[in-house]
Design a protein around this motif. Structure first.
Motif, PDB file in Angstrom:
ATOM      1  N   ILE A 229       0.935  -1.262   0.032  1.00 41.98           N
ATOM      2  CA  ILE A 229      -0.018   0.122  -0.014  1.00 41.98           C
ATOM      3  C   ILE A 229       0.880   1.405  -0.065  1.00 41.98           C
ATOM      4  CG2 ILE A 229      -1.710   1.366   1.222  1.00 41.98           C
ATOM      5  CD1 ILE A 229      -3.008  -0.890  -0.059  1.00 41.98           C
ATOM      6  N   ALA A 230       1.925   1.338   0.703  1.00 39.18           N
ATOM      7  CA  ALA A 230       2.863   2.414   1.048  1.00 39.18           C
ATOM      8  C   ALA A 230       3.374   2.582  -0.395  1.00 39.18           C
ATOM      9  CB  ALA A 230       3.833   2.204   2.183  1.00 39.18           C
ATOM     10  N   LEU A 231       3.873   1.491  -1.008  1.00 45.54           N
ATOM     11  CA  LEU A 231       4.617   1.615  -2.273  1.00 45.54           C
ATOM     12  C   LEU A 231       3.852   2.189  -3.338  1.00 45.54           C
ATOM     13  CD1 LEU A 231       7.503   1.044  -3.499  1.00 45.54           C
ATOM     14  CD2 LEU A 231       6.767  -1.526  -3.590  1.00 45.54           C
ATOM     15  N   LEU A 232       2.746   1.565  -3.405  1.00 44.52           N
ATOM     16  CA  LEU A 232       1.721   2.012  -4.480  1.00 44.52           C
ATOM     17  C   LEU A 232       1.461   3.435  -4.283  1.00 44.52           C
ATOM     18  CD1 LEU A 232      -0.381  -1.320  -5.176  1.00 44.52           C
ATOM     19  CD2 LEU A 232       1.479  -0.245  -6.838  1.00 44.52           C
ATOM     20  N   GLY A 233       1.105   3.931  -3.167  1.00 40.38           N
ATOM     21  CA  GLY A 233       0.755   5.216  -2.706  1.00 40.38           C
ATOM     22  C   GLY A 233       1.582   6.098  -3.140  1.00 40.38           C
ATOM     23  N   VAL A 234       2.946   5.966  -2.430  1.00 40.25           N
ATOM     24  CA  VAL A 234       3.915   6.735  -2.494  1.00 40.25           C
ATOM     25  C   VAL A 234       4.277   7.224  -4.182  1.00 40.25           C
ATOM     26  CG1 VAL A 234       6.296   7.524  -2.292  1.00 40.25           C
ATOM     27  CG2 VAL A 234       4.838   6.975  -0.250  1.00 40.25           C
ATOM     28  N   THR A 235       4.521   6.017  -4.938  1.00 37.96           N
ATOM     29  CA  THR A 235       5.230   5.895  -6.169  1.00 37.96           C
ATOM     30  C   THR A 235       3.919   6.718  -6.910  1.00 37.96           C
ATOM     31  OG1 THR A 235       4.230   3.701  -6.696  1.00 37.96           O
ATOM     32  CG2 THR A 235       6.603   4.084  -6.192  1.00 37.96           C
ATOM     33  N   GLY A 236       2.699   6.225  -6.860  1.00 36.79           N
ATOM     34  CA  GLY A 236       1.705   6.946  -7.772  1.00 36.79           C
ATOM     35  C   GLY A 236       1.484   8.426  -7.453  1.00 36.79           C
ATOM     36  N   LEU A 237       1.561   8.867  -6.295  1.00 34.97           N
ATOM     37  CA  LEU A 237       1.338  10.298  -5.836  1.00 34.97           C
ATOM     38  C   LEU A 237       2.598  11.175  -6.345  1.00 34.97           C
ATOM     39  CD1 LEU A 237      -0.169  10.038  -2.125  1.00 34.97           C
ATOM     40  CD2 LEU A 237      -1.220  10.899  -4.329  1.00 34.97           C
ATOM     41  N   GLU A 238       3.891  10.625  -6.011  1.00 34.26           N
ATOM     42  CA  GLU A 238       5.170  11.208  -6.500  1.00 34.26           C
ATOM     43  C   GLU A 238       4.775  11.448  -8.136  1.00 34.26           C
ATOM     44  OE1 GLU A 238       9.695  10.955  -5.504  1.00 34.26           O
ATOM     45  OE2 GLU A 238       8.639   9.178  -5.665  1.00 34.26           O
ATOM     46  N   ALA A 239       4.228  10.538  -8.864  1.00 32.13           N
ATOM     47  CA  ALA A 239       4.365  10.421 -10.246  1.00 32.13           C
ATOM     48  C   ALA A 239       3.388  11.750 -10.848  1.00 32.13           C
ATOM     49  CB  ALA A 239       3.681   9.328 -10.913  1.00 32.13           C
ATOM     50  N   VAL A 240       2.578  12.102  -9.785  1.00 33.86           N
ATOM     51  CA  VAL A 240       1.429  13.133 -10.384  1.00 33.86           C
ATOM     52  C   VAL A 240       1.890  14.518  -9.475  1.00 33.86           C
ATOM     53  CG1 VAL A 240      -0.330  11.784 -10.965  1.00 33.86           C
ATOM     54  CG2 VAL A 240      -0.286  12.541  -8.626  1.00 33.86           C
ATOM     55  N   GLY A 241       2.976  14.362  -8.855  1.00 28.55           N
ATOM     56  CA  GLY A 241       3.706  15.701  -8.203  1.00 28.55           C
ATOM     57  C   GLY A 241       3.048  15.991  -6.642  1.00 28.55           C
ATOM     58  N   LEU A 242       2.475  15.054  -5.971  1.00 29.85           N
ATOM     59  CA  LEU A 242       1.924  15.298  -4.721  1.00 29.85           C
ATOM     60  C   LEU A 242       2.426  14.874  -3.572  1.00 29.85           C
ATOM     61  CD1 LEU A 242      -2.103  14.333  -5.772  1.00 29.85           C
ATOM     62  CD2 LEU A 242      -1.015  16.935  -5.343  1.00 29.85           C
ATOM     63  N   VAL A 243       3.864  14.079  -3.907  1.00 29.15           N
ATOM     64  CA  VAL A 243       4.687  13.693  -2.870  1.00 29.15           C
ATOM     65  C   VAL A 243       5.982  14.017  -3.577  1.00 29.15           C
ATOM     66  CG1 VAL A 243       5.803  11.676  -1.723  1.00 29.15           C
ATOM     67  CG2 VAL A 243       3.208  11.898  -1.423  1.00 29.15           C
ATOM     68  N   GLN A 244       6.799  14.466  -2.542  1.00 29.47           N
ATOM     69  CA  GLN A 244       8.202  14.731  -3.122  1.00 29.47           C
ATOM     70  C   GLN A 244       9.297  13.983  -2.294  1.00 29.47           C
ATOM     71  OE1 GLN A 244       6.273  18.018  -2.438  1.00 29.47           O
ATOM     72  NE2 GLN A 244       5.540  17.429  -4.729  1.00 29.47           N
ATOM     73  N   ALA A 245       9.480  12.663  -2.391  1.00 26.60           N
ATOM     74  CA  ALA A 245      10.328  11.896  -1.613  1.00 26.60           C
ATOM     75  C   ALA A 245      11.942  12.174  -1.978  1.00 26.60           C
ATOM     76  CB  ALA A 245      10.034  10.555  -1.910  1.00 26.60           C
ATOM     77  N   ASP A 246      12.122  13.036  -2.844  1.00 24.87           N
ATOM     78  CA  ASP A 246      13.701  13.238  -3.154  1.00 24.87           C
ATOM     79  C   ASP A 246      14.503  13.927  -1.998  1.00 24.87           C
ATOM     80  OD1 ASP A 246      13.541  11.801  -5.438  1.00 24.87           O
ATOM     81  OD2 ASP A 246      13.579  13.934  -6.802  1.00 24.87           O
ATOM     82  N   GLY A 247      13.660  14.848  -1.461  1.00 23.87           N
ATOM     83  CA  GLY A 247      14.217  15.771  -0.372  1.00 23.87           C
ATOM     84  C   GLY A 247      13.874  15.255   1.241  1.00 23.87           C
ATOM     85  N   SER A 248      13.523  14.087   1.308  1.00 24.39           N
ATOM     86  CA  SER A 248      12.851  13.787   2.425  1.00 24.39           C
ATOM     87  C   SER A 248      13.685  13.766   3.583  1.00 24.39           C
ATOM     88  CB  SER A 248      12.671  12.112   2.441  1.00 24.39           C
ATOM     89  OG  SER A 248      13.645  11.149   2.147  1.00 24.39           O
ATOM     90  N   PHE A 249      13.162  13.676   4.837  1.00 28.89           N
ATOM     91  CA  PHE A 249      14.127  13.409   6.117  1.00 28.89           C
ATOM     92  C   PHE A 249      13.488  12.391   6.962  1.00 28.89           C
ATOM     93  CE2 PHE A 249      14.247  14.345  10.531  1.00 28.89           C
ATOM     94  CZ  PHE A 249      15.667  14.715  10.925  1.00 28.89           C
ATOM     95  N   PRO A 250      14.333  11.263   7.161  1.00 28.90           N
ATOM     96  CA  PRO A 250      15.878  11.070   6.685  1.00 28.90           C
ATOM     97  C   PRO A 250      15.892  11.238   5.177  1.00 28.90           C
ATOM     98  CG  PRO A 250      15.020   9.142   7.939  1.00 28.90           C
ATOM     99  CD  PRO A 250      13.835  10.056   7.971  1.00 28.90           C
ATOM    100  N   PRO A 251      17.165  11.203   4.799  1.00 26.98           N
ATOM    101  CA  PRO A 251      17.345  11.104   3.393  1.00 26.98           C
ATOM    102  C   PRO A 251      17.409   9.988   2.686  1.00 26.98           C
ATOM    103  CG  PRO A 251      19.536  11.819   4.293  1.00 26.98           C
ATOM    104  CD  PRO A 251      18.374  11.684   5.486  1.00 26.98           C
ATOM    105  N   TYR A 252      16.486   9.224   2.484  1.00 32.22           N
ATOM    106  CA  TYR A 252      16.198   7.671   2.034  1.00 32.22           C
ATOM    107  C   TYR A 252      16.975   7.696   0.924  1.00 32.22           C
ATOM    108  CZ  TYR A 252      12.528   7.107   5.782  1.00 32.22           C
ATOM    109  OH  TYR A 252      12.143   7.100   7.103  1.00 32.22           O
TER     110      TYR A 252
END
Length: 433
Positions: free
Chosen positions: A60-83
């Motif tokens: 669920i987390a993987l599908l949600g984050v990759t999907g939302l990131e693809a449409v610009g609603l999640v920005q995981a590149d600059g995360s804390f901590p820097p995964y």
């Protein structure tokens, strides 16, 4: 989500983090979602129900984050901590994961489970929390009367040089496999593929499909992870800049010291006596070991508003949610150590979780679900190491319990490794059980 001043933005972030954590804490208590328990069930009883629930949460987390990131609603590149950091600290991920896996087994649960048990009245977990908090805090902050941290004293000089700097500047599978230009599309398709595989693994089992608690636990934990990513990625300030007019920027960008031309006036920082770190407003989701240290820092700072972070309210929210469910269900009860040996197991386990959780940059939730949702290679290494460390410890404990005095630690270790097919079966010291 746009806000006109910093105080409102901060409050919205904290309320969002607390609310989702509150729900997660209640549901995890209700469903007995437990990552250490998942490993234990699989290793000791061959029951994969809770493991499938964990894998469902990851999906669920993987599908949600990759999907939302693809449409610009999640920005995981600059995360804390820097995964996704391009500095792959593989040795820290592996060593930290092993220590954490061993520790959570000795201490009867991971960081999240420790908070759930506190909410249910378990006083043993209060001690575990305290030990983890002290170690996590001083792994990052200087020791009293010193400029050294536990990390710099014990680990940094020998383990950090083992890190690998990746050419693409990021360690997620999309960047590694498709390069910087193709990373976005690659992340989406890799995320979908892995997510579907994990969903297939979880729902292949009729027993899992028929277990409301396992399905509900995995679903709520996964959705909470995605929800926190969404909230923390969409907190922005709108303000009047003397050079560029009306501006709308993320809070972390606003706090970036490189943006010195912005007028950080009193209206924006209303009610604040110090400027907090921009990392507190970077996109992030749930993890629980470093936040335990942050909670200690929050208390030692006199509960200052600027020390109240996403991580601190996440810790408080999970405990509160678990407490509410324990009271409503009649499950609240105090529990103390059964013996000195029980105390020492929990104490040593807490120490290992404190060191391991910071070294690995997360726990079973922080790296196992939140970090995994970013497709970070280091998160996957940490997750595998946590599971291995926990499974190996359980097997050793089991052989020592069954064979008692005959099962010395070396004999139990070699036999456990033989069970896991990591050494030849001919090296087995004890008969399989």
């Amino acid at each position: 989500m746009l806000f006109e001043n910093f105080s409102q933005a901060h409050q919205a972030l904290l309320l969002g983090a607390f609310g989702l954590a509150l729900i997660m804490g209640a549901v995890v208590n209700k469903t007995n979602f437990c990552t250490m328990g998942a490993v234990s069930d699989a290793v000791n009883m061959g029951d994969w129900g809770r493991m499938r629930s964990w894998m469902f949460a990851i999906a669920i987390a993987l599908l949600g984050v990759t999907g939302l990131e693809a449409v610009g609603l999640v920005q995981a590149d600059g995360s804390f901590p820097p995964y996704r950091s391009g500095n792959l600290i593989w040795a820290e991920n592996i060593l930290g994961g092993l220590l954490f896996g061993i520790g959570m087994t000795l201490a009867s649960g991971c960081g999240n489970k420790t908070l759930i048990r506190i909410g249910g009245g378990n006083l043993k977990s209060v001690m575990v929390f305290g030990v983890i908090a002290v170690i996590a805090y001083f792994m990052i902050n200087p020791l009293p009367g010193s400029d050294q941290t536990l990390m710099s004293l014990l680990f940094l000089d020998w383990i950090r040089p083992l890190a690998v700097n990746l050419e693409g500047g990021q360690q997620d599978l999309g960047t590694i496999l498709a390069g910087v230009e193709g990373a976005g599309d690659a992340r989406l398709w890799i995320g979908i593929a892995l997510g579907v595989l994990l969903l297939g693994f979880a729902f292949k089992s009729a027993d899992f499909r028929g277990s409301l608690d396992n399905v509900l636990g995995g679903l709520v934990v996964g959705v909470a992870i995605v929800g926190a990513w969404y909230v923390s990625s969409n907190i922005s300030l709108t303000f009047e800049d003397s050079f560029e007019g009306e501006m709308t920027v993320s809070v972390s960008e606003f706090l970036d010291p490189a943006k010195t031309h912005w007028d950080m006036n009193d209206a924006v920082h209303e009610g604040w006596d110090a400027k907090p770190s921009s990392s507190a407003f970077n996109p992030q989701s749930y993890t629980f070991i470093n936040p335990m240290g942050q909670t200690l820092g929050y208390a030692s700072d006199g509960f200052a508003k600027t020390a109240l972070t996403f991580g601190v309210v996440a810790v408080l929210g999970v405990v509160a949610g678990s407490f509410i469910w324990a009271i409503l269900s009649g499950g609240f009860r105090f529990e103390w150590f059964a013996s000195i040996r029980d105390f020492m197991n929990h104490f040593i386990g807490a120490i290992l979780m404190g060191f391991g959780g910071v070294l690995a940059m997360g726990c079973t939730i922080g790296q196992g679900i939140t970090g995994f949702s970013t497709l970070a290679v280091g998160s996957m290494m940490a997750l595998a190491s946590i599971i291995f460390g926990s499974a190996l410890t359980m097997k050793i404990q089991y052989y020592k319990m069954v064979y008692e005095d005959e099962a010395t630690f070396p004999k139990a270790l070699v036999t456990a490794l033989a069970d896991m097919r990591l050494v030849p079966n001919a090296m087995r010291k004890l008969e399989a059980i």
